[in-house]
Scaffold this active site. Sequence first.
Site, PDB file in Angstrom:
ATOM      1  N   HIS A  45       1.049  -0.994  -0.159  1.00  0.00           N
ATOM      2  CA  HIS A  45      -0.111  -0.524  -0.252  1.00  0.00           C
ATOM      3  C   HIS A  45       1.266   0.859  -0.131  1.00  0.00           C
ATOM      4  O   HIS A  45       0.984   2.075  -0.878  1.00  0.00           O
ATOM      5  CB  HIS A  45      -1.001   0.027   1.525  1.00  0.00           C
ATOM      6  CG  HIS A  45      -1.650   1.294   1.775  1.00  0.00           C
ATOM      7  ND1 HIS A  45      -2.450   2.200   0.839  1.00  0.00           N
ATOM      8  CD2 HIS A  45      -1.456   1.900   2.978  1.00  0.00           C
ATOM      9  CE1 HIS A  45      -2.438   3.148   1.222  1.00  0.00           C
ATOM     10  NE2 HIS A  45      -1.810   2.793   2.076  1.00  0.00           N
ATOM     11  N   HIS A  98       3.038   6.830   5.553  1.00  0.00           N
ATOM     12  CA  HIS A  98       1.973   8.170   6.163  1.00  0.00           C
ATOM     13  C   HIS A  98       1.545   8.142   6.634  1.00  0.00           C
ATOM     14  O   HIS A  98       0.993   8.166   7.728  1.00  0.00           O
ATOM     15  CB  HIS A  98       1.821   8.174   4.664  1.00  0.00           C
ATOM     16  CG  HIS A  98       0.675   7.630   3.780  1.00  0.00           C
ATOM     17  ND1 HIS A  98       1.117   6.807   2.859  1.00  0.00           N
ATOM     18  CD2 HIS A  98      -0.692   7.046   4.329  1.00  0.00           C
ATOM     19  CE1 HIS A  98       0.374   5.792   2.938  1.00  0.00           C
ATOM     20  NE2 HIS A  98      -0.645   5.739   3.741  1.00  0.00           N
ATOM     21  N   ASP A  99       1.573   5.861   7.332  1.00  0.00           N
ATOM     22  CA  ASP A  99       0.826   5.117   8.278  1.00  0.00           C
ATOM     23  C   ASP A  99       1.214   4.560   9.265  1.00  0.00           C
ATOM     24  O   ASP A  99       1.482   4.248  10.306  1.00  0.00           O
ATOM     25  CB  ASP A  99       0.093   4.156   7.527  1.00  0.00           C
ATOM     26  CG  ASP A  99      -1.110   4.796   7.091  1.00  0.00           C
ATOM     27  OD1 ASP A  99      -1.712   5.779   7.370  1.00  0.00           O
ATOM     28  OD2 ASP A  99      -1.275   3.966   6.167  1.00  0.00           O
ATOM     29  N   GLU A 115       0.256   6.630  13.178  1.00  0.00           N
ATOM     30  CA  GLU A 115      -1.090   6.023  12.492  1.00  0.00           C
ATOM     31  C   GLU A 115      -1.496   4.513  13.196  1.00  0.00           C
ATOM     32  O   GLU A 115      -2.062   4.667  13.831  1.00  0.00           O
ATOM     33  CB  GLU A 115      -1.910   6.503  11.464  1.00  0.00           C
ATOM     34  CG  GLU A 115      -4.327   6.156  12.109  1.00  0.00           C
ATOM     35  CD  GLU A 115      -4.100   7.015  10.423  1.00  0.00           C
ATOM     36  OE1 GLU A 115      -5.761   6.539  10.436  1.00  0.00           O
ATOM     37  OE2 GLU A 115      -3.977   8.122   9.961  1.00  0.00           O
ATOM     38  N   ASP A 116      -0.965   4.016  12.372  1.00  0.00           N
ATOM     39  CA  ASP A 116      -0.669   2.495  12.689  1.00  0.00           C
ATOM     40  C   ASP A 116       0.345   1.573  13.100  1.00  0.00           C
ATOM     41  O   ASP A 116       0.311   0.386  12.972  1.00  0.00           O
ATOM     42  CB  ASP A 116      -1.647   1.432  11.051  1.00  0.00           C
ATOM     43  CG  ASP A 116      -2.231   2.401  10.687  1.00  0.00           C
ATOM     44  OD1 ASP A 116      -3.014   2.742  11.041  1.00  0.00           O
ATOM     45  OD2 ASP A 116      -2.745   2.386   9.182  1.00  0.00           O
ATOM     46  N   ASP A 151      -2.552   7.822  -0.930  1.00  0.00           N
ATOM     47  CA  ASP A 151      -2.829   7.214  -0.065  1.00  0.00           C
ATOM     48  C   ASP A 151      -4.349   6.399  -0.689  1.00  0.00           C
ATOM     49  O   ASP A 151      -4.846   5.517  -0.475  1.00  0.00           O
ATOM     50  CB  ASP A 151      -2.403   7.982   1.752  1.00  0.00           C
ATOM     51  CG  ASP A 151      -3.654   6.765   2.234  1.00  0.00           C
ATOM     52  OD1 ASP A 151      -3.344   6.184   2.683  1.00  0.00           O
ATOM     53  OD2 ASP A 151      -4.264   7.518   3.512  1.00  0.00           O
TER      54      ASP A 151
END
Length: 193
Positions: free
Chosen positions: A54, A80-81, A84-85, A137
């Site tokens: 991804h 980018h994640d 957050e993840d 994204d």
Amino acid sequence: MRTFSAKEGWPAVRAGWADRLPEADLAALDEAVAFAARHHGGQTRPAGEPYLEHLLEATRVLVEAIGSTDVDVLRAAVLHDVVEDTDGTLDEVRARFGDRVATLVGWVTKPEGGARADYLARLRDAPDDALLVKLADRLSNVQRLDTHPRPAKRGAYYEETVRTILPLAARHPWFRDWFETWRTEFRGLADER
């Protein structure tokens, strides 16, 4: 509708960009990919593909569809994640990749405990580079939305994308056209709520 894949992994994607990006930028991306791979580890997406695919898809959108060569924007797409993840922090991103990359990642990171609607509304004020990362994204997330294993999620995510992302895409002609085509091709998902 053009789709983006990264099943072949970073070495193949990197080799394909040798004529687009200087070696120093590719090396900077090597570091970001390694950092993301380490943090995301064995995470997978809902359809079972490795999470790193991804991140690479989003980055491919920026390089191959809109022609971005800004290494900070590309590193932010790869990362980018992470905040957050994973257990990665924005301070870690800042220490390793600099203020600009951390700022871009911060813009596209949903605040812990924050309302999703507020986060998406805040993107209207995002700097252009952060918005590009978000659009890439979301494109990666929705390009095969019809394969998501949960029909209710497909319908809700379709509606959210139409309501919140399409207006943001209007600022960028390539994204605007892609998301309009996507909306038409995937409109049947709206009935899956």
